[in-house]
Design a protein around this motif. Structure first.
Motif, PDB file in Angstrom:
ATOM      1  N   GLN A  68      10.240   4.148  -0.460  1.00  0.00           N
ATOM      2  CA  GLN A  68      10.865   5.181   0.361  1.00  0.00           C
ATOM      3  C   GLN A  68      11.311   6.381  -0.479  1.00  0.00           C
ATOM      4  O   GLN A  68      11.672   6.244  -1.652  1.00  0.00           O
ATOM      5  N   MET A  69      11.294   7.561   0.146  1.00  0.00           N
ATOM      6  CA  MET A  69      11.805   8.772  -0.462  1.00  0.00           C
ATOM      7  C   MET A  69      13.199   9.042   0.108  1.00  0.00           C
ATOM      8  O   MET A  69      13.409   8.946   1.320  1.00  0.00           O
ATOM      9  N   TYR A  70      14.145   9.347  -0.765  1.00  0.00           N
ATOM     10  CA  TYR A  70      15.529   9.574  -0.352  1.00  0.00           C
ATOM     11  C   TYR A  70      15.976  10.980  -0.741  1.00  0.00           C
ATOM     12  O   TYR A  70      15.568  11.488  -1.788  1.00  0.00           O
ATOM     13  N   PRO A  94       3.863   3.170   0.924  1.00  0.00           N
ATOM     14  CA  PRO A  94       3.181   3.102   2.217  1.00  0.00           C
ATOM     15  C   PRO A  94       1.816   3.776   2.215  1.00  0.00           C
ATOM     16  O   PRO A  94       0.993   3.498   3.080  1.00  0.00           O
ATOM     17  N   ASP A  95       1.590   4.640   1.220  1.00  0.00           N
ATOM     18  CA  ASP A  95       0.284   5.285   1.075  1.00  0.00           C
ATOM     19  C   ASP A  95      -0.657   4.313   0.360  1.00  0.00           C
ATOM     20  O   ASP A  95      -0.483   4.024  -0.833  1.00  0.00           O
ATOM     21  N   VAL A  96      -1.641   3.808   1.071  1.00  0.00           N
ATOM     22  CA  VAL A  96      -2.551   2.796   0.509  1.00  0.00           C
ATOM     23  C   VAL A  96      -3.227   3.287  -0.765  1.00  0.00           C
ATOM     24  O   VAL A  96      -3.453   2.514  -1.703  1.00  0.00           O
ATOM     25  N   SER A  97      -3.520   4.579  -0.837  1.00  0.00           N
ATOM     26  CA  SER A  97      -4.224   5.124  -1.994  1.00  0.00           C
ATOM     27  C   SER A  97      -3.368   5.110  -3.261  1.00  0.00           C
ATOM     28  O   SER A  97      -3.891   5.263  -4.364  1.00  0.00           O
TER      29      SER A  97
END
Length: 215
Positions: free
Chosen positions: A112-114, A74-77
């Motif tokens: 995603q981070m879980y 989700p982070d465009v960078s």
């Protein structure tokens, strides 16, 4: 050992049920070591797990299809960053009283981070389970493809102990003139700190994403 074994045999006679816990008494205890390279369940990548600054970290060490990018982040960078060498198991700490480590896992498939745990199952299987915000839980089993990784010089320094036990001598032959056959051997062993054309990742504790956090 004999007392435990006899106790469960008597229980089996009296109840007609062989308890699962009785089998554990017959199985020698083996030290669990989650370090090394592991093939993920769908076979598309290997994850190298190493101890960095007292915690377990994992990074992509091989890809079935080279050139992967973190396009679902989700982070465009970060969408264009290579997935090879990318941290996947994040700062996993040992669980008290259990052969299990807890931390986070990054899933490049959905960005995603879980919250996650890793648990060695014998010597050649690693069970990983993760949940998002306490739900949407799932897991899979990874298969070992390389032996456990000894502490490297980078690991020792990260722990604040400037020891050079074993790691320095192992890397020394790579610097000295040697037959061309030596390179494939070192790559196959995946020794910490070493890199080659077939093992571009080397010691994952030296990767910027991990080194910056662990130090």
């Amino acid at each position: 050992m004999l007392h435990c074994r006899g106790t469960h045999m008597r229980l089996a006679i009296y109840t007609g049920i062989i308890l699962a816990s009785g089998y554990a008494c017959l199985t020698p205890a083996l030290a669990a070591d989650p370090t090394g390279d592991w093939r993920v369940a769908d076979g598309v990548a290997n994850i190298r797990v190493a101890q960095c600054n007292g915690a377990m970290w994992g990074a992509v060490s091989w890809e079935k299809k080279p050139g992967g990018r973190d396009e679902n982040n989700p982070d465009v960078s970060k969408k264009n960053r290579p997935t090879l060498g990318m941290a996947t198991l994040i700062n996993m700490k040992k669980t008290a009283g259990a052969e299990q480590w807890e931390g986070q896992v990054y899933n490049a498939k959905d960005g995603q981070m879980y919250s996650a745990t890793i648990t060695p199952e014998g010597t050649d299987k690693l069970e990983i389970k993760g949940c998002v915000l306490g739900f949407l839980c799932g897991g899979e089993t990874w298969t070992r493809v390389s032996p456990p990784i000894p502490l490297s010089t980078a690991n020792a320094m990260a722990k604040g102990a400037p020891k050079t036990t074993g790691a320095a001598p192992k890397s020394a032959p790579a610097a000295a003139p040697a037959p061309t056959a030596a390179a494939p051997k070192s790559a196959a062993a995946a020794k910490p700190g070493q890199k080659s054309s077939t093992d571009p990742v080397g010691d994952i504790c030296l990767l910027p994403e991990i080194a910056g956090f662990a130090h």
